[in-house]
Design an enzyme around this catalytic site. Structure first.
Site, PDB file in Angstrom:
ATOM      1  N   TYR A 198      -8.585  -9.123  15.912  1.00  0.00           N
ATOM      2  CA  TYR A 198      -8.590 -10.009  14.759  1.00  0.00           C
ATOM      3  C   TYR A 198      -9.005 -11.408  15.191  1.00  0.00           C
ATOM      4  CZ  TYR A 198      -5.779  -6.343  12.491  1.00  0.00           C
ATOM      5  OH  TYR A 198      -5.303  -5.159  11.980  1.00  0.00           O
ATOM      6  N   PHE A 205      -3.748  -2.182   3.596  1.00  0.00           N
ATOM      7  CA  PHE A 205      -4.280  -2.425   2.253  1.00  0.00           C
ATOM      8  C   PHE A 205      -3.284  -1.946   1.187  1.00  0.00           C
ATOM      9  CE2 PHE A 205      -8.946  -2.169   3.871  1.00  0.00           C
ATOM     10  CZ  PHE A 205      -8.818  -3.438   4.415  1.00  0.00           C
ATOM     11  N   PRO A 206      -2.002  -2.321   1.306  1.00  0.00           N
ATOM     12  CA  PRO A 206      -1.004  -1.861   0.338  1.00  0.00           C
ATOM     13  C   PRO A 206      -1.251  -2.408  -1.068  1.00  0.00           C
ATOM     14  CG  PRO A 206      -0.084  -3.597   1.705  1.00  0.00           C
ATOM     15  CD  PRO A 206      -1.408  -3.229   2.312  1.00  0.00           C
ATOM     16  N   GLY A 211      -4.494  -2.960  -2.139  1.00  0.00           N
ATOM     17  CA  GLY A 211      -5.871  -2.654  -2.482  1.00  0.00           C
ATOM     18  C   GLY A 211      -6.899  -3.236  -1.538  1.00  0.00           C
ATOM     19  N   GLY A 212      -6.485  -4.126  -0.626  1.00  0.00           N
ATOM     20  CA  GLY A 212      -7.429  -4.677   0.342  1.00  0.00           C
ATOM     21  C   GLY A 212      -8.329  -5.725  -0.284  1.00  0.00           C
ATOM     22  N   PRO A 237      -8.433  -5.951  -5.037  1.00  0.00           N
ATOM     23  CA  PRO A 237      -7.044  -5.813  -5.479  1.00  0.00           C
ATOM     24  C   PRO A 237      -6.863  -4.698  -6.505  1.00  0.00           C
ATOM     25  CG  PRO A 237      -7.683  -8.122  -5.409  1.00  0.00           C
ATOM     26  CD  PRO A 237      -8.932  -7.323  -5.180  1.00  0.00           C
ATOM     27  N   LEU A 238      -5.685  -4.092  -6.482  1.00  0.00           N
ATOM     28  CA  LEU A 238      -5.372  -3.001  -7.410  1.00  0.00           C
ATOM     29  C   LEU A 238      -5.549  -3.450  -8.855  1.00  0.00           C
ATOM     30  CD1 LEU A 238      -2.091  -1.676  -5.748  1.00  0.00           C
ATOM     31  CD2 LEU A 238      -4.283  -0.492  -5.805  1.00  0.00           C
TER      32      LEU A 238
END
Length: 290
Positions: free
Chosen positions: A66, A215-216, A218-219, A222-223
């Site tokens: 990273y 990605f809880p 949606g990464g 977004p969801l």
């Protein structure tokens, strides 16, 4: 450091002999845009890390890739010498190129170098937990992990790694890793809309192995869901809070590592994940993936 004033949701989980908070922190967003280069606000990034620990988080996820090297150096600067209760989880198996890509790096010599790079950048003698990153930027890919995983097992036997896990893996690769040596976690993409690992999560829970969704929320996309919006409106809560709370209630072996570069957003995530979802809420949210 600030005084803790929030109760971390979800309680704790045991990774081998390490007890961690189920609500953890993912450091990836502390690097620059597209996880390349230094943060725009270095002092702000350091403040987020210190706030996470002050609030009681004992599970920080990172990787020397990273930045590269940026998040590990920030963690070291902000938190070293580390509290005894803090456990840092890192990842090997990929590197970065000048274009910001994630080329694989899973040859034995690559993995040995990455483990030593993580030890150096974090200023540690032993890494608490190392995940082997499989697949590629498109997701998990079939194939044997034996040579790469056995290399990490050798480094574990040398005393450089305490526990092992795998990331971006197929169910067959999880089983193959478990046939070689114990693993304490699997880190895959999973959220309300992407539930391909449902059966795997349940099996790992039976085995006492943690599942850590990346990605809880949606990464990079977004969801978005009318059902999620409806539940959030009913609870008068942000949609992302509902998504995090759902994950914690989905299974006791799920550990959260949402990332942020804002102390206010960190506190918002913690508070939101503590929402209590009713049977009606859960049923409505479960329909999203269908």
């Amino acid at each position: 450091m600030s005084t803790p004033s929030l109760s971390l949701p979800g309680g704790t989980w045991t990774l081998g002999d390490l007890t961690v908070t189920r609500f953890g922190y993912g450091a990836m967003q502390l690097a620059g845009p597209w996880v390349m280069g230094p943060p725009t606000d270095r002092e702000g990034a350091l403040a987020v890390l210190r706030e996470a620990v002050a609030l009681g988080i004992t599970h920080i996820d990172t990787s020397d890739a990273y930045g590269p090297r940026v998040t590990n150096e920030l963690i070291r600067e902000a938190l070293h010498p580390y509290p005894e209760s803090l456990h840092i989880v890192t990842k090997v198996g990929a590197t970065r190129d000048e274009q910001g890509g994630w080329p694989t790096a899973r040859r034995p010599e690559d993995l040995r170098r990455q483990v030593h790079d993580n030890l150096k950048s974090l200023r540690l003698d032993v890494l608490d937990l190392v995940n082997l990153r499989l697949g590629n930027a498109e997701g998990p890919q079939p194939g044997s992990l034996a040579e790469a995983f056995e290399t990490l097992v050798e480094l574990q036997q040398q005393g450089l790694i305490r526990h092992l896990g795998i990331s971006n893996a197929t169910e067959e690769q999880v089983a193959e890793a478990q046939s070689i040596a114990p693993i304490v976690c699997v880190q895959n993409m999973y959220n309300l809309a992407h539930r391909h690992d449902d059966k795997l999560i349940d099996r790992l829970a039976t085995d006492g192995v943690a599942y850590v969704p990346f990605f809880p929320l949606g990464g990079f996309t977004p969801l978005q869901s009318s059902a999620l919006s409806a539940v959030a409106a009913r609870l008068e809560a942000p949609q992302m809070s509902v998504a995090l709370a759902w994950l914690l209630q989905r299974s006791p072996n799920i550990l959260l590592i949402p990332g942020t570069s804002s102390t206010a957003h960190l506190r918002q995530n913690i508070a939101g994940a503590g929402l209590s979802l009713s049977h009606e809420d859960l049923t409505e949210l479960d329909d999203i993936s269908r």
